[in-house]
Design an enzyme around this catalytic site. Structure first.
Site, PDB file in Angstrom:
ATOM      1  N   ALA A 171       4.449   4.149   2.920  1.00 57.88           N
ATOM      2  CA  ALA A 171       4.018   2.899   2.283  1.00 57.88           C
ATOM      3  C   ALA A 171       4.227   1.760   3.274  1.00 57.88           C
ATOM      4  O   ALA A 171       4.907   1.928   4.294  1.00 57.88           O
ATOM      5  CB  ALA A 171       4.810   2.648   1.008  1.00 57.88           C
ATOM      6  N   LYS A 172       3.669   0.634   3.011  1.00 58.13           N
ATOM      7  CA  LYS A 172       3.893  -0.557   3.840  1.00 58.13           C
ATOM      8  C   LYS A 172       3.493  -1.773   3.030  1.00 58.13           C
ATOM      9  O   LYS A 172       2.656  -1.670   2.123  1.00 58.13           O
ATOM     10  CB  LYS A 172       3.030  -0.493   5.110  1.00 58.13           C
ATOM     11  CG  LYS A 172       3.514  -1.377   6.225  1.00 58.13           C
ATOM     12  CD  LYS A 172       4.570  -0.675   7.065  1.00 58.13           C
ATOM     13  CE  LYS A 172       5.087  -1.555   8.177  1.00 58.13           C
ATOM     14  NZ  LYS A 172       5.977  -0.808   9.084  1.00 58.13           N
ATOM     15  N   GLY A 173       4.069  -2.925   3.361  1.00 60.38           N
ATOM     16  CA  GLY A 173       3.710  -4.134   2.640  1.00 60.38           C
ATOM     17  C   GLY A 173       3.670  -5.311   3.590  1.00 60.38           C
ATOM     18  O   GLY A 173       4.105  -5.216   4.743  1.00 60.38           O
ATOM     19  N   VAL A 185       0.864  -1.189   0.000  1.00 62.43           N
ATOM     20  CA  VAL A 185       0.000   0.000   0.000  1.00 62.43           C
ATOM     21  C   VAL A 185       0.896   1.233   0.000  1.00 62.43           C
ATOM     22  O   VAL A 185       1.793   1.358   0.833  1.00 62.43           O
ATOM     23  CB  VAL A 185      -0.923   0.020   1.244  1.00 62.43           C
ATOM     24  CG1 VAL A 185      -1.770   1.299   1.253  1.00 62.43           C
ATOM     25  CG2 VAL A 185      -1.816  -1.213   1.269  1.00 62.43           C
TER      26      VAL A 185
END
Ligand code: NAD
Length: 427
Positions: free
Chosen positions: A116-118, A71
């Site tokens: 962001a992050k995943g 995201v």
């Protein structure tokens, strides 16, 4: 909370989960944003969400499918930046919230990134080393269409480490046809990693602690410190506080809770944990029931383990002058209100644990210039950035008579929305 018509369904889901908590935090600061409030909806909608299928060959010959996410909450102030989490409980709501908190954190310390992050919904403990490498490489290939050194730069988070970053860097580089060290941070030193990265988050926790103590008129030397979590963040923070003359009186980890009124021998405890994996069994300390940890008389309490540890059930019992959030999201909103009413200062995660992303930023800069700095240079720059960030947040908190968390959100959201306003909308 009300949503205007036309809000996509995935933004309405799970209003009480992490994304819902983030939305409440944003709603609290909108009244302070002045004319920038007209852009505030930007903060409530991630820029881009990618959900990927990650199929891999398992060692037993079967094919397994895992769900992965990346995201990008915001790229307004620069490329996306944030970790990758491998955990069986990863959800889209969680990754959305973590990506948004990265936007806030990066803006609060004024590093030129969005957020962001995943993550992959998998318990990595159930994978063999070969399966772990294959899942990492396939996930990297799948998100490769949106990451890159100038687009979005992943880093380690829960259950991901230097080796996983090395595989991500290699996979991205193989697909691109050129070695791209700057696509991830938290890499091994031999592949363009940075000195000082390992201690950076704990050093940031210590730095904001010293600044906050100064404002409260509290001397670090002789102060009493309690730390939950004795890993990368809590262990380093405890070491630095002890070096500065503080007494680390209580430490809790997954294995137990230990106490020593005159102060634990932190270097000896670090050596014990390196050998045994837990603080439990440390000879020079008393054992304490885990729930009593929150009642320890101390000046500084540092939750540096997990989310939602300080709740409405224990916030009323905390006997500290300040709480420094080393972990992400350790305090629930209800507990936050209780601590504020009891005049206990909370230094929020989005500034207290920003040392890690700050040195990740240094790593990325060093990779671009292929010129590497000494550890002393890195630590000095880290301390300067964290101190400046703390000072600007402290001034806003005093000026607007709000908590440090709300002040941090005011500073960060204003920076993001000011950039949004300057860029304008395309087309
Ligand atoms: P880590 O795995 O090195 O250490 C975690 C510690 O928490 C260990 O001591 C473990 O025993 C303890 N713990 C686990 N379960 C517990 C429980 N139920 N009760 C008490 N203690 C428990 O992890 P870390 O890197 O130190 O991260 C800790 C927190 O800080 C996480 O919330 C992480 O997201 C956050 N954080 C880490 C960094 C970083 O650079 N490492 C940066 C920002 C935020």
């Amino acid at each position: 909370m009300t949503y205007p018509a036309g809000i996509p369904s995935y933004l309405q889901a799970d209003q009480l989960g992490p994304w819902g908590i983030y939305l409440q935090q944003v709603d609290r600061v909108i009244p302070y944003l002045g004319h920038l409030a007209r852009w505030s909806e930007t903060l409530k909608r991630p820029k881009r969400i990618l959900i990927v299928d990650v199929p891999i060959h398992m060692d037993d010959g079967s094919v397994a499918h895992f769900e992965g996410y990346r995201v990008q909450h915001s790229t307004t102030r620069g490329p996306g930046k944030g970790g990758v989490r491998f955990h069986q409980d990863v959800t889209l709501s969680e990754v959305m919230a973590l990506s948004a908190w990265m936007s806030i954190k990066n803006a609060a310390v004024n590093v030129p990134y969005g957020g962001a992050k995943g993550g992959i919904r998998v318990d990595p403990k159930t994978l063999s080393p070969g399966e772990l490498e294959r899942i990492t490489r396939r996930y990297t290939s799948e998100i490769g269409i949106i990451i890159g050194p100038t687009k979005d730069i992943p880093a380690p988070d829960v259950n991901t480490n230097e080796q996983i970053m090395a595989w991500m860097m290699d996979t991205y580089s193989m697909n691109e046809g050129s070695t791209a060290t700057g696509v991830v941070t938290g890499k091994p030193l031999a592949l363009g990693g940075s000195l000082g990265r390992r201690d950076a988050t704990g050093r940031g926790v210590f730095t904001v602690g010293v600044e906050a103590a100064r404002h409260l008129g509290l001397e670090i030397a002789g102060s009493r410190v309690a730390v939950q979590g004795f890993g990368n963040v809590g262990g380093v923070a405890a070491r630095l506080f002890a070096q500065a003359g503080a007494r680390v009186v209580a430490v809790q980890d997954h294995g137990g809770t230990i106490y020593r009124d005159t102060g634990l021998d932190v270097p000896a405890l670090l050596a014990h944990v390196a050998m045994t994996g837990t603080v439990a069994g440390f000879a020079q300390a008393e054992v304490m029931p885990s729930d009593h940890f929150w009642e320890v008389t101390c000046d500084i309490m540092i939750p540096a383990a997990l989310e939602t540890q300080i709740t409405e059930h224990n916030a009323g019992r905390i006997k500290a002058r300040m709480v420094i959030e080393g972990a992400n999201g350790p305090t629930t909103p209800a507990a936050d209100d209780i601590l504020q009413a009891r005049n206990i200062l909370v230094v929020p995660d989005v500034i207290a644990n920003a040392g890690g992303v700050t040195v990740s930023y240094f790593e990325w800069v060093q990779d671009f210039s292929s010129f590497f700095w000494s550890e002393d240079e890195i630590n000095a720059r880290l301390v300067r950035i964290i101190k400046e960030a703390f000072t600007s947040v402290w001034e806003v908190a005093q000026d607007k008579k709000v908590s440090l968390r709300t002040a941090t959100f005011i500073v960060a959201c204003s920076r993001i929305l000011h950039a949004r306003e300057l860029r304008g909308l395309y087309p």
